[in-house]
Design an enzyme around this catalytic site. Structure first.
Site, PDB file in Angstrom:
ATOM      1  N   GLU A 177      51.550  34.474  28.414  1.00  0.00           N
ATOM      2  CA  GLU A 177      52.089  35.871  29.580  1.00  0.00           C
ATOM      3  C   GLU A 177      52.574  34.541  30.081  1.00  0.00           C
ATOM      4  OE1 GLU A 177      49.399  37.823  32.263  1.00  0.00           O
ATOM      5  OE2 GLU A 177      47.330  37.151  30.863  1.00  0.00           O
TER       6      GLU A 177
ATOM      7  N   SER B 144      47.263  42.558  36.494  1.00  0.00           N
ATOM      8  CA  SER B 144      48.759  43.017  36.554  1.00  0.00           C
ATOM      9  C   SER B 144      49.065  43.723  38.673  1.00  0.00           C
ATOM     10  CB  SER B 144      49.751  43.355  36.299  1.00  0.00           C
ATOM     11  OG  SER B 144      50.263  43.508  36.107  1.00  0.00           O
TER      12      SER B 144
ATOM     13  N   HIS C   1      49.852  39.526  28.073  1.00  0.00           N
ATOM     14  CA  HIS C   1      49.771  40.615  29.544  1.00  0.00           C
ATOM     15  C   HIS C   1      48.381  41.377  29.667  1.00  0.00           C
ATOM     16  CE1 HIS C   1      50.901  41.078  34.261  1.00  0.00           C
ATOM     17  NE2 HIS C   1      51.001  42.181  33.739  1.00  0.00           N
TER      18      HIS C   1
END
Length: 297
Positions: free
Chosen positions: A235, A141, A265
């Protein structure tokens, strides 16, 4: 009968999303660290001139090769603790040492505090005798964003590249132009456009989101090391991952893109309860071993 991924979704949606930064950080630590790390991995906490850091090492692993890992959390949450199980498991399977850092978080410390901390960790590894080809850098991320920012900063400084980069569900476009932020909204229990906008505003502190320094999708990616990009099909950041893989390839960087069906995610954080999480980590570990072998023999 509910699938593993459906059960994980229920875990996330069972409580309302916290609002304060302190509550968000505690919630992320709790939900990401719900499963313990591997029992036979040794974790050693220390600091790098005040920067929280942690080694991990499994029995029989090669201490001369290391993964430098940056946790996710939108630059505003996440910690060494939240990603300990994932990082420790990866190091064990790859047979290498890992170094995780607790970089400074926004909004208290907006850009470029996290990048400064990442570069401090790189310099620490170099000072410990690790050659660039014995280091890989990875993150999920926002940690994927930070991985790319670090690589670009190293290249611009004329430094040799590490052996490889590992990006999990990377957040690469802080303008949020990816169509999957909307098309996957109904199936992504963690990421939403409004949520990311709030995180980006805290991190950018007025900086233009199109600046390549904060949105590596728009950066010059030439001469970066071989990169593995892993993302779930369910995601919102799917377009960010596909886009950065395309951009890396266009820049002549060796890149592998894996899109995992139905995964959400950063699903490998919960590998203890997801078969595809364990498979994803195993694949990443094998890929990293191969990259180290190519660079160091």
């Amino acid at each position: 009968m509910a699938s593993e991924i459906d059960e994980l979704r229920q875990l996330f949606t069972g409580q309302p999303r916290p609002t304060s930064w302190a509550e968000r950080r505690q919630r992320m630590d709790d939900i990401c660290a719900i499963d313990p790390p591997p029992e036979d991995v040794t974790f050693t906490a220390f600091d790098i001139a005040g920067l929280p850091a942690e080694w991990s090492l499994a029995p029989g692993s090669d201490e001369t090769r290391v993964l430098l890992y940056f946790h996710g959390g939108g630059y505003c949450s996440g910690s060494i603790r939240s990603h300990r199980a994932m990082v420790g498991a990866l190091g064990k399977q790859a047979g290498i040492r890992t170094l995780a850092i607790g970089y400074r978080l926004a909004p208290e410390y907006p850009y470029p505090a996290a990048l400064d901390d990442a570069l401090a960790a790189w310099r620490f590894l170099r000072s410990q005798g690790y050659a660039p080809e014995a280091i890989a850098i990875g993150g999920d991320s926002a940690g994927g964003n930070l991985t790319l920012a670090t690589l670009i900063a190293l290249r611009e400084a004329g430094e040799a590249m590490p052996a490889a980069a590992w990006l999990v569900s990377p957040w690469t476009d802080l303008t949020m132009s990816g169509a999957t932020l909307d098309s996957k909204a109904a199936v992504d229990p963690l990421i939403s456009r409004d949520y990311l906008n709030g995180l980006a505003q805290a991190f950018l502190a007025g900086r233009d989101a199109r600046d390549p320094a904060v949105s590596p999708l728009f950066a010059d990616l030439s001469r970066l090391p071989p990169t593995l990009v892993q993302v779930g099909s369910s995601e919102g950041l799917l377009d960010d991952a596909v886009g950065i893989a395309r951009a890396l390839g266009a820049a002549e960087v060796p890149v592998v893109l894996e899109v995992w069906p139905q995964m959400i995610h950063a699903w490998m954080v919960w590998a203890a309860r997801l078969a595809d999480g364990r498979a994803g980590l195993a694949g990443a570990a094998g890929w990293l071993r191969a990259q180290f072998a190519l660079r160091t023999g």
